[in-house]
Design a protein around this motif. Structure first.
Motif, PDB file in Angstrom:
ATOM      1  N   ASN A 117     115.706  -4.270  67.786  1.00 15.75           N
ATOM      2  CA  ASN A 117     115.084  -4.486  68.929  1.00 15.75           C
ATOM      3  C   ASN A 117     114.384  -3.419  69.943  1.00 15.75           C
ATOM      4  O   ASN A 117     113.267  -3.877  70.299  1.00 15.75           O
ATOM      5  N   GLU A 166     110.554  -3.163  70.437  1.00 14.32           N
ATOM      6  CA  GLU A 166     109.868  -2.801  71.816  1.00 14.32           C
ATOM      7  C   GLU A 166     109.078  -2.020  72.189  1.00 14.32           C
ATOM      8  O   GLU A 166     107.945  -1.803  72.678  1.00 14.32           O
ATOM      9  N   THR A 213     107.957  -7.795  63.832  1.00  8.67           N
ATOM     10  CA  THR A 213     109.243  -8.050  63.307  1.00  8.67           C
ATOM     11  C   THR A 213     109.767  -7.084  62.351  1.00  8.67           C
ATOM     12  O   THR A 213     109.037  -6.308  61.935  1.00  8.67           O
TER      13      THR A 213
END
Length: 78
Positions: A4, A8, A20
């Motif tokens: 993640n 980001e 994704t």
């Protein structure tokens, strides 16, 4: 660091994309050659890894997941 964090970072560089783990960075031509240079520099700074020219191959940048695996491998080597 987790995937993640990478998503980001990618989103901050290319906010027009919804990243994704399966996002195909190479096939979708999300980063051009100059963008790849910026991406490598940002990853090096953000995740404190050294991406060598030998690591800059399509397989390592094919998907977000592949890029994450490269970063993890380089981080483990340090």
């Amino acid at each position: 660091m987790n995937i993640n964090d990478l998503i980001e970072l990618l989103g901050s560089l290319k906010p027009e994309y919804d990243f994704t783990p399966e996002t195909r960075l190479v096939d979708e031509k999300i980063f051009d050659s100059m963008g790849m240079i910026s991406l490598v520099a940002e990853i090096s700074d953000e995740f404190d890894v050294d991406i060598s020219p030998m690591d800059i191959v399509p397989e390592n940048f094919e998907t977000v997941e592949a890029l994450y695996e490269l970063i993890e491998r380089l981080a483990d080597e340090d």
